[in-house]
Design an enzyme around this catalytic site. Sequence first.
Site, PDB file in Angstrom:
ATOM      1  CB  CYS A  47      -8.473  -2.670  -0.342  1.00 21.46           C
ATOM      2  SG  CYS A  47      -7.675  -3.772   0.513  1.00 21.46           S
TER       3      CYS A  47
ATOM      4  CB  THR B 153      -0.908  -0.042   1.383  1.00 20.54           C
ATOM      5  OG1 THR B 153      -1.760  -1.103   1.220  1.00 20.54           O
ATOM      6  CG2 THR B 153      -1.978   1.356   1.247  1.00 20.54           C
TER       7      THR B 153
HETATM    8  N1  PMP Z   1      -1.616  -4.588  -4.029  1.00 20.54           N
HETATM    9  C1  PMP Z   1      -2.091  -5.667  -4.256  1.00 20.54           C
HETATM   10  C2  PMP Z   1      -2.537  -5.996  -5.507  1.00 20.54           C
HETATM   11  C3  PMP Z   1      -2.460  -6.426  -3.186  1.00 20.54           C
HETATM   12  O1  PMP Z   1      -3.284  -7.677  -3.291  1.00 20.54           O
HETATM   13  C4  PMP Z   1      -2.377  -6.076  -1.899  1.00 20.54           C
HETATM   14  C5  PMP Z   1      -2.970  -6.740  -0.590  1.00 20.54           C
HETATM   15  N2  PMP Z   1      -4.055  -6.945  -0.531  1.00 20.54           N
HETATM   16  C6  PMP Z   1      -1.760  -4.731  -1.743  1.00 20.54           C
HETATM   17  C7  PMP Z   1      -1.459  -4.080  -2.863  1.00 20.54           C
HETATM   18  C8  PMP Z   1      -1.408  -3.985  -0.156  1.00 20.54           C
HETATM   19  O2  PMP Z   1      -0.551  -4.669   0.292  1.00 20.54           O
HETATM   20  P1  PMP Z   1       0.186  -4.516   1.866  1.00 20.54           P
HETATM   21  O3  PMP Z   1      -1.123  -5.355   2.751  1.00 20.54           O
HETATM   22  O4  PMP Z   1       1.359  -4.859   2.017  1.00 20.54           O
HETATM   23  O5  PMP Z   1      -0.250  -3.099   2.183  1.00 20.54           O
END
Ligand code: PMP
Length: 395
Positions: A327, A74
Amino acid sequence: MFKEPTYLDNHSTTKLDPKVLDAMMPFLTNNYGNSASQHYFGYVSSEAISIARKKIAVLINSSDEEIIFTSGATESNNLALKGIVDSYKSQGNHIITTKIEHSSIIDVCKKLEQKGIIVTYLSVDKTGMIDLLELQNSITDKTILVSIIFGNNEIGTIQQIQKISDICHSKGVLLHTDATQVIGQLNVDVRELNIDLMSFTSHKIHGPKGIGALFIKQTTPKILISALIDGGGHEKNIRSGTLNVPAIVGFGKAAEIAKSELLTNSNFVKNLRDKFETKLQLIDGIKINGNINSRLVNNSNITIPNIKIKNLMRKVKSVAFSTHAACSTMDGNISHVLNAIGLNKNEIESSARFGFSKMNTEKEIIEAADSLINAIKELQNSSTHIISHTNISNN
Ligand code: PMP
């Protein structure tokens, strides 16, 4: 006796590899030094970080100087987009992305739009692939960045990153990719693919949460990126803050294991996924989403006619799976990815995402498929199953 459900939500996160925990333990206990300190304790930590950085670089075939540690994908996505837009604003105000990005790209783009940046959201076909011609035609002399998800976290579609990279570079535009779901499933070579910036994270490869990286290619002229977090000038002034030594060590170990087990694991996981899908296809009218010829080996996203997945989740407590990514940027918990590939509201509400990993066993996959099939048949047969409007949150 309580039996833990079978975990089939590996796109959301993965279980920590015990070898990763072993590697981290000394840095959660005796080796507590700040890696920036100029004494014994600091040197122990900074040495461990160098080793971890190398292992992560080896996994993607970069050099270790090209790895910037962040708190996860993220943050890496935020840093890539906001950092590049801020650095290159005098050269242009246009960026290109897709309609099927993770929210940490889409939501950043929405914010950038409020600040006057023009964003093109490329559409995808019904398998989730972008149109390369549409990409090529969308690039203008104001375009400063193209950001395209490598492998989708809901439907698993893998984009043609090599071709995308060729198009971007032929037009002199930087390419960022969110490779969060691809790392550990596919051999990703940033040199061969000629990627400029790439986000990824530790907790999708059996490493700890809260640690990720942004790869930034070293080129001449240098890629300029403004920091989101200023402070002590860590990570080449791109990301300040005391480094999370245990997490970085864990990420390094997870990367080393992911590299050495890549082929074995991807074959193993693909076999599990294929067995699972073969069983589920016994249900009439089941539809597999994503691109069958270019899909993450650990992904299975399926639409099951005449049921609501929320009801299936309530009925089958022995399997942990999800409707879609947590998300989601669309209202009402509706997947923007499934929407983009043309599914209607009913189909979206009838779609489930299953994610497999090396920690699953064939036996549990067969049992999970059987439990799901029985529950699906019951739900399809009962005319009284309640269509609830409660939100189910996913990770
Ligand atoms: N990009 C993608 C494609 C993801 O699947 C995710 C995690 N769900 C993220 C970004 C975010 O990753 P993080 O949990 O390390 O912030």
